[in-house]
Write an enzyme that holds these catalytic residues in place. Sequence first.
Site, PDB file in Angstrom:
ATOM      1  N   ALA A 252      70.960  10.407  22.615  1.00 42.25           N
ATOM      2  CA  ALA A 252      69.771  11.276  22.221  1.00 42.25           C
ATOM      3  C   ALA A 252      70.829  12.522  22.722  1.00 42.25           C
ATOM      4  CB  ALA A 252      68.808  11.100  23.405  1.00 42.25           C
ATOM      5  N   CYS A 260      77.389  16.017   6.367  1.00 37.09           N
ATOM      6  CA  CYS A 260      76.765  15.006   5.568  1.00 37.09           C
ATOM      7  C   CYS A 260      75.558  14.339   6.088  1.00 37.09           C
ATOM      8  CB  CYS A 260      77.750  13.504   6.281  1.00 37.09           C
ATOM      9  SG  CYS A 260      79.416  13.884   5.395  1.00 37.09           S
TER      10      CYS A 260
END
Length: 439
Positions: A252, A260
């Site tokens: 997280a 990308c």
Amino acid sequence: MKLTIIGSGYVGLTTGACFAEVGHHVMCVDNNEEKVKTLRAGKIPIYEPGLEPMVRKNVASKRLSFTSSTEEGVEHGEVIFIAVPTPPQPDGSVDLSFVEKVAREISQYLDSYRVVVDKSTVPVKTGERVAQTIRRYAKPGVEFDVVSNPEFLREGSAVEDLMKPDRIVIGGNSDRALALMQKVYEPFVAPVLVTDINSAELIKHAANSFLALKISYANALSEICEAAGADVLKVAEGIGTDKRIGRAFLNAGLGYGGSCFPKDIAAFIAIAEQLGTPFGLLKEVERINQRQLDRFLDAIREALWVLKDKRLAVWGLAFKPNTDDVRSSVAINLVERMVAEGANVVAYDPKAMDKAKELPFADKIEFATSAMEAAKGAEALIIATEWPEFAAIDLNELRELMRTPMIFDGRNLLDPVAAKSFGFQYSGIGRGVTPERVE
Ligand code: UDX
């Protein structure tokens, strides 16, 4: 084998260098003359561990050459890889004009059989279009095949990813082309997956979307952990040790960025939409990703009340560690938003400062020459990229330097207990347990 790579950007250059390294004779084509000159001199325009010495070595041994002439490239390579940019359009769909242009250019110089390979990340069915375009513009009767061979390299470990890939995906419909592709990859030790062209193209978007989904899953969990009083790192470890899930890409943080993921997820959403099969799950992945930065800014505002005129140190500008790439970097997005609120941002990044200084709002921020210098007199420290050197920082010295000892750790890099013991008010991502309760 004689190979040609058209487009000497991140993917094209690294792929070309690695192919040369394993013994192929590679010609890299780029329409930017300046870039070609720089590359011929053995200098590379990006920071990528291991790439520069590899380029130099293979240029010296004449296995790697650079040209700005597509004609020369088409003549040289029995297999021609297209590795040109596929940028996003405002609606998220992919701009394929560079791929189309290269397909036309190749067709113009095609005299004898060539395999044309789509290396760039392209929407499913692009291979069919490339074949149609070449057929339309090439001399009648000239033979060629189109193959899809997506690239899975990560920035920062691109050379390693290419030399030791998890798998090699080759999508094609002709035995002749597939046999040549197998030969290209013979020196690499990796499982080869042979598919049809459409499946190979889909694999790339599906892989990146799945990885983004894992990140957004962890980020959604982080919000729940904060509300419930739990630690997202422990939860990630607990689920990640299940072999079916795996621990990778469950960190997280501020969300995914880079050249990308944001682009590919938006593209896959657009592709699914065009195919009449909307991918609602991915829209949620995107939403969670955007929300993560909003939540982080809310936490900073909650603690500091007003950001205007506050001196805020930001550690990390690259979109992830081990790269100087700031394209679609969440760290940059964060800085931009804090500056817009009137904060005085002092930033430091071990590698990405030069690239960050070229950004349009760069004159509105101060660049420090070290992490400690950035923190001097700061009212809060924000960790936006998890460079290892930030984790090794002397917390005592840091505490002494700062005006008010507050840390917002957007990448869960520091140990909350240690930070607290040095007198910091520490806030991580998804670390809902109070530091006393964190082991
Ligand atoms: C990615 C894919 O990994 C690669 O296979 C593909 O070819 C290109 O896209 P890259 O963009 O270099 O590679 O970076 P990656 O390491 O995948 O990280 C992407 C983003 O996700 C970064 O912003 C990173 O900070 C973030 N991330 C990654 C997380 O927030 N949590 C994680 O657990 C992992």
